[in-house]
Design a protein around this motif. Sequence first.
Motif, PDB file in Angstrom:
ATOM      1  N   TYR A 105      -6.049  -0.294   4.131  1.00  6.12           N
ATOM      2  CA  TYR A 105      -5.043   0.414   4.527  1.00  6.12           C
ATOM      3  C   TYR A 105      -5.168   2.497   4.097  1.00  6.12           C
ATOM      4  N   LEU A 106      -4.969   3.164   5.257  1.00  2.91           N
ATOM      5  CA  LEU A 106      -4.823   4.380   5.168  1.00  2.91           C
ATOM      6  C   LEU A 106      -3.058   4.852   4.722  1.00  2.91           C
ATOM      7  N   VAL A 107      -3.144   5.758   3.655  1.00  2.00           N
ATOM      8  CA  VAL A 107      -1.762   5.824   3.259  1.00  2.00           C
ATOM      9  C   VAL A 107      -1.460   7.838   3.447  1.00  2.00           C
ATOM     10  N   THR A 108      -0.126   8.049   4.005  1.00  8.64           N
ATOM     11  CA  THR A 108      -0.137   9.173   4.390  1.00  8.64           C
ATOM     12  C   THR A 108       1.598   9.657   4.278  1.00  8.64           C
ATOM     13  N   ARG A 109       1.773  10.166   3.697  1.00  6.82           N
ATOM     14  CA  ARG A 109       3.325  10.840   3.623  1.00  6.82           C
ATOM     15  C   ARG A 109       3.569  12.044   3.934  1.00  6.82           C
ATOM     16  N   SER A 110       4.697  12.422   3.743  1.00  4.99           N
ATOM     17  CA  SER A 110       5.461  13.802   4.215  1.00  4.99           C
ATOM     18  C   SER A 110       6.890  13.773   4.534  1.00  4.99           C
ATOM     19  N   GLY A 111       7.405  14.959   4.843  1.00  3.97           N
ATOM     20  CA  GLY A 111       8.866  15.478   5.099  1.00  3.97           C
ATOM     21  C   GLY A 111       9.873  15.025   3.757  1.00  3.97           C
ATOM     22  N   ARG A 159       5.911  18.222  -2.082  1.00  7.27           N
ATOM     23  CA  ARG A 159       6.178  17.211  -3.568  1.00  7.27           C
ATOM     24  C   ARG A 159       6.079  16.240  -2.065  1.00  7.27           C
ATOM     25  N   GLY A 160       6.214  15.959  -1.826  1.00 10.23           N
ATOM     26  CA  GLY A 160       6.352  14.631  -1.482  1.00 10.23           C
ATOM     27  C   GLY A 160       4.672  14.130  -0.205  1.00 10.23           C
ATOM     28  N   LEU A 161       4.318  15.965   0.347  1.00  6.54           N
ATOM     29  CA  LEU A 161       2.993  15.376   1.005  1.00  6.54           C
ATOM     30  C   LEU A 161       1.835  14.601  -0.264  1.00  6.54           C
ATOM     31  N   GLY A 162       1.251  13.495   0.876  1.00  8.90           N
ATOM     32  CA  GLY A 162       0.259  13.163  -0.240  1.00  8.90           C
ATOM     33  C   GLY A 162      -0.617  12.422   0.707  1.00  8.90           C
ATOM     34  N   HIS A 163      -1.682  11.732   0.462  1.00 11.30           N
ATOM     35  CA  HIS A 163      -2.578  10.457   1.048  1.00 11.30           C
ATOM     36  C   HIS A 163      -3.093   9.715   0.641  1.00 11.30           C
ATOM     37  N   ALA A 164      -4.216   8.535   0.742  1.00 15.79           N
ATOM     38  CA  ALA A 164      -4.880   7.956  -0.044  1.00 15.79           C
ATOM     39  C   ALA A 164      -5.502   6.990   1.320  1.00 15.79           C
ATOM     40  N   LEU A 165      -6.124   6.195   0.307  1.00 14.62           N
ATOM     41  CA  LEU A 165      -7.322   4.546   0.702  1.00 14.62           C
ATOM     42  C   LEU A 165      -6.114   3.819   0.126  1.00 14.62           C
ATOM     43  N   PRO A 201       0.702  -1.449  -0.402  1.00 17.98           N
ATOM     44  CA  PRO A 201       0.055   0.141  -0.140  1.00 17.98           C
ATOM     45  C   PRO A 201       0.909   1.222   0.215  1.00 17.98           C
ATOM     46  N   THR A 202       2.041   1.106   0.063  1.00 15.38           N
ATOM     47  CA  THR A 202       2.677   2.062  -0.274  1.00 15.38           C
ATOM     48  C   THR A 202       3.388   2.837  -1.628  1.00 15.38           C
ATOM     49  N   GLY A 203       2.701   2.355  -1.769  1.00 16.70           N
ATOM     50  CA  GLY A 203       3.253   2.643  -3.397  1.00 16.70           C
ATOM     51  C   GLY A 203       1.908   3.031  -4.123  1.00 16.70           C
ATOM     52  N   ALA A 204       0.792   3.006  -3.601  1.00 17.09           N
ATOM     53  CA  ALA A 204      -0.362   3.773  -4.002  1.00 17.09           C
ATOM     54  C   ALA A 204      -0.122   5.426  -4.093  1.00 17.09           C
ATOM     55  N   VAL A 205      -0.788   5.399  -5.133  1.00 19.09           N
ATOM     56  CA  VAL A 205      -1.299   6.853  -5.844  1.00 19.09           C
ATOM     57  C   VAL A 205      -1.968   7.610  -4.718  1.00 19.09           C
ATOM     58  N   LEU A 206      -1.621   9.092  -4.345  1.00 19.12           N
ATOM     59  CA  LEU A 206      -1.023  10.067  -3.340  1.00 19.12           C
ATOM     60  C   LEU A 206      -1.833  10.783  -3.841  1.00 19.12           C
ATOM     61  N   THR A 207      -3.342  11.623  -3.020  1.00 14.77           N
ATOM     62  CA  THR A 207      -3.574  12.712  -3.619  1.00 14.77           C
ATOM     63  C   THR A 207      -2.875  13.703  -3.744  1.00 14.77           C
ATOM     64  N   THR A 208      -2.374  14.438  -4.396  1.00 15.17           N
ATOM     65  CA  THR A 208      -1.825  15.933  -3.403  1.00 15.17           C
ATOM     66  C   THR A 208      -2.544  16.721  -3.045  1.00 15.17           C
ATOM     67  N   HIS A 209      -1.622  17.986  -2.453  1.00 17.85           N
ATOM     68  CA  HIS A 209      -2.662  18.780  -1.450  1.00 17.85           C
ATOM     69  C   HIS A 209      -2.798  20.084  -2.327  1.00 17.85           C
ATOM     70  N   PRO A 210      -3.505  21.088  -1.402  1.00 18.77           N
ATOM     71  CA  PRO A 210      -3.427  22.316  -2.304  1.00 18.77           C
ATOM     72  C   PRO A 210      -1.898  23.237  -2.288  1.00 18.77           C
ATOM     73  N   PRO A 211      -1.545  23.863  -3.518  1.00 17.47           N
ATOM     74  CA  PRO A 211      -0.931  25.153  -3.975  1.00 17.47           C
ATOM     75  C   PRO A 211      -0.452  25.772  -2.851  1.00 17.47           C
ATOM     76  N   SER A 212      -1.738  25.847  -1.979  1.00 16.16           N
ATOM     77  CA  SER A 212      -1.966  27.466   0.117  1.00 16.16           C
ATOM     78  C   SER A 212      -0.389  26.132   0.883  1.00 16.16           C
ATOM     79  N   ALA A 213      -0.104  24.648   0.443  1.00 15.78           N
ATOM     80  CA  ALA A 213       0.054  24.100   1.216  1.00 15.78           C
ATOM     81  C   ALA A 213       2.154  24.475   1.109  1.00 15.78           C
TER      82      ALA A 213
END
Length: 533
Positions: free
Chosen positions: A450-456, A440-446, A374-386
């Motif tokens: 599993y729920l997947v979250t990426r940051s840092g 670019r590293g921000l993202g989340h998905a189901l 699940p860590t290889g799932a396509v993640l939802t990108t976050h808004p440009p304001s982030a």
Amino acid sequence: MSTADTPDTADTPGTADAPDTADAKGPAGPARSAPAEWRRLDRRAVLLAALVTAGVAAGAAVPTTLGLSGRLGYGPAIAWVLTGAALLIAFGAGTDYVRWRRTRYRVGADRVELHTGLLLVKKRSLARERIRSVDVTAHLLQRVLGLVTVRIGTGEHTGGESTLELDPVLRAEGERLRRALLERGLTAVSGSHVEGELVTLDPRWMRYAPVSFVAPALGGAAAGAVLQVSDWFGAQGQVIEWVGDRYRDTSLLSLIVLLAAAGVLAGVVGALGLWVEMWWNYRLEREPGGTLRIRRGLLTSRSVSIEERRLRGVDLVEPLGVRLLGAARVDAITTGLAKDDEEQHGDHNTLLPAAPRPVADTVAAAVLRETTSPTGAVLTTHPPSARGRRLRRVLWTVLAPVLVLALLGALLTPVLLWVALGCAAVGLPAGVVLARDAYRGLGHALSGGYLVTRSGALRRSTAALERSGVIGWTVRQTYFQRRAGLLNITATTAAGAGAYTVYDADEAEGLEFASEAVQGLLEPFLERVPAGE
């Protein structure tokens, strides 16, 4: 002293004490099954203590002898040091002999008990049904003597009270205890899986050690150690003077570069040595009944067991240097790992050291019994304001010290103005690059269950957490996030770090993600807005 202890009847290691007849038979009732037998630690614990104390004495002997020789002369100084070393070794061995005589343990059908102490007797026991980990370690001297240390833990965050330590026992006894205490209650885990060996060490992974953050830290520690040791011998000034004489005709900038290069080289060598010690003989395997076992270590061997029923997901960790080389390590998100003071800073939950990303994804999938990780799932990108928030944060972080240096330079010395200019010239571009990379590293998905979250950026983390393991949500929104339409939403769990956060997600999208991830948990606190509005 407590009188409830069973009397000592045997001194041989692993030999049982006489059974307590009062426990085996009631006053007037029929005989019950005899309780488990009491066992001692291995008697070679005394020899081990003597050898360790001798090593400490030998390490302290040289500086102590040099320190005393200035007043007493070398002959008397050596005599005093040898006498002190002998007394120290005798005291260490005697103390451990008393500990060995007064320590015993037994593994019953329901509890594991440990009694120890001379003046203050400690009686501790753990219910077998609450035992979550049985870890076996052995440093070099223990391995030579065929001994191991066994730590039995419940995984609770109550300090040493949640862990029993048997130090030392025979290697065969340690393996027997590990199997006996972990096999209870294990059932087959559903899902596709491979039994036996999952992955073994590839020596090529060693190339990732020098690019970790450990290398520069070790380089600085090496320089500090040289100065400290020279100070012990009263020669710190001579060492600094010797370096100055060798580079007297070298410019200051060249000298700084040379010293930095020497520190980096020392750090690289230290990082390689530390990696080899920690990960040599590494092997990850799945044992029958659903237990993951990690074995590793060159001088100090370690064995960590994780029950799969306690596993709640994996965390793919990519420090900056390792990520630039296309690698990642895999950590377990699990409940029940031992958390005593000796292990809390170690890689106790690491399933795979830094390895090529495809290998890390394969191991993550195998551990979770999934066809793909699940860590290889396509993640939802976050808004440009982030991204804007990260850029502004970098500007404040860099410009604040630059402005302070510029002000001090205007008041005190022009040198600080040049320092401020250098900090701005280096810090701003580097900060902007890191801020954009963090966005670019921000993202989340189901992804399935599993729920997947990426940051840092400096330490990128991609956590895949079982949706069934989420026990709550924490929604946080600062004033500036409200203006930008962003929020942080944190999944709380009893496993791993205890909280996994989706940073700076779109307000509506983040709440919808949390609501869908765990049905009904956040719904009572949401107010649905009609589509027309």
